[in-house]
Design a protein around this motif. Sequence first.
Motif, mmCIF file in Angstrom:
data_model
loop_
_atom_site.group_PDB
_atom_site.id
_atom_site.type_symbol
_atom_site.label_atom_id
_atom_site.label_comp_id
_atom_site.label_asym_id
_atom_site.label_seq_id
_atom_site.Cartn_x
_atom_site.Cartn_y
_atom_site.Cartn_z
ATOM 1 N N ALA A 1 0.857 -1.185 0.000
ATOM 2 C CA ALA A 1 0.000 0.000 0.000
ATOM 3 C C ALA A 1 0.888 1.228 0.000
ATOM 4 O O ALA A 1 2.087 1.143 0.260
ATOM 5 C CB ALA A 1 -0.903 0.007 1.231
ATOM 6 N N THR A 2 0.315 2.373 -0.300
ATOM 7 C CA THR A 2 1.066 3.612 -0.139
ATOM 8 C C THR A 2 1.212 3.897 1.348
ATOM 9 O O THR A 2 0.402 3.440 2.181
ATOM 10 C CB THR A 2 0.363 4.796 -0.811
ATOM 11 N N SER A 3 2.231 4.652 1.702
ATOM 12 C CA SER A 3 2.424 4.971 3.114
ATOM 13 C C SER A 3 1.286 5.834 3.642
ATOM 14 O O SER A 3 0.878 5.687 4.801
ATOM 15 C CB SER A 3 3.774 5.666 3.312
ATOM 16 N N ASP A 4 0.752 6.731 2.815
ATOM 17 C CA ASP A 4 -0.386 7.540 3.252
ATOM 18 C C ASP A 4 -1.573 6.658 3.633
ATOM 19 O O ASP A 4 -2.217 6.864 4.664
ATOM 20 C CB ASP A 4 -0.811 8.512 2.147
ATOM 21 N N ASP A 5 -1.865 5.677 2.787
ATOM 22 C CA ASP A 5 -2.984 4.772 3.070
ATOM 23 C C ASP A 5 -2.711 3.932 4.309
ATOM 24 O O ASP A 5 -3.616 3.672 5.112
ATOM 25 C CB ASP A 5 -3.258 3.868 1.869
ATOM 26 N N PHE A 6 -1.473 3.496 4.458
ATOM 27 C CA PHE A 6 -1.135 2.677 5.622
ATOM 28 C C PHE A 6 -1.357 3.440 6.920
ATOM 29 O O PHE A 6 -1.988 2.935 7.859
ATOM 30 C CB PHE A 6 0.314 2.203 5.535
#
Length: 267
Positions: A59-64
Amino acid sequence: MKRHEFLRELHKVSANRNYLEIGVNDGRSLTLSRVPSIAIDPAFKVVSEIRCDVHLVKATSDDFFARENPLQHLKGGRHPVRNLRRGRSPIGYWRRTTLDLSFIDGMHLFEYALRDFMNVEKHADWSSVIVLDDMLPRNIDEAARDRHTGAWTGDVYKVVEILNRYRPDLVTVLVDTQPTGQLVVFGADPENTTLHDKYDDIIAEFKVPDPQKVPEAILERVQAVTPETLVQSPFWRPLVRARNLGVGRSRGWEPLRKALDQISVSS
């Protein structure tokens, strides 16, 4: 010293109890961990043998970081702690998981690296060690926002100026690792909201089209310390001891800041 050699030494001297990595790629840096770890990358292609208890997050870090309790893998995330003060409930508050060592090597644009730092800091403490990669580009082409070279740092070097200007409470140490340098940040404060409050202003000022005007101090690495200087410093042992004993910021941070300031002066 190459970047992975330096990161290996940081794992040793920080005696980290957990590890978080943004930007896994083929897993070479993740192979250095021997502790419970979280590794985040929307397109990882791990080909190296991993020797730790790891949660690989595609996942993207923002989503994580938008998830509820994202650090749950690191031994439960938040958990109840007894509060024995008179008149209070026996289970009165929550203790959060704190990241000991984090390595940010995600998208090579400063706004992504800055958001990664902001998200990591929410789960960090004064004793946490936060490392950002690719902070010392070797030339202007390598520092372009639009990639047109083989080796590419992008403009993440701007995070150095941003943190120094907006977060003077932190201590930032540029490290002259090969090939493109790293930044080590100490003194994280999860309660500080300055970067969040000023984020739009920061983007408006620092997001500019190519070619980037890379400061000479960055290109010449004049403020960077040798990796040996940092990892051989005597402050690591008291830092680890204070962290493991749960020493609070009010007692632990100022001695560490003074030791880190000495490193910067000697460089």
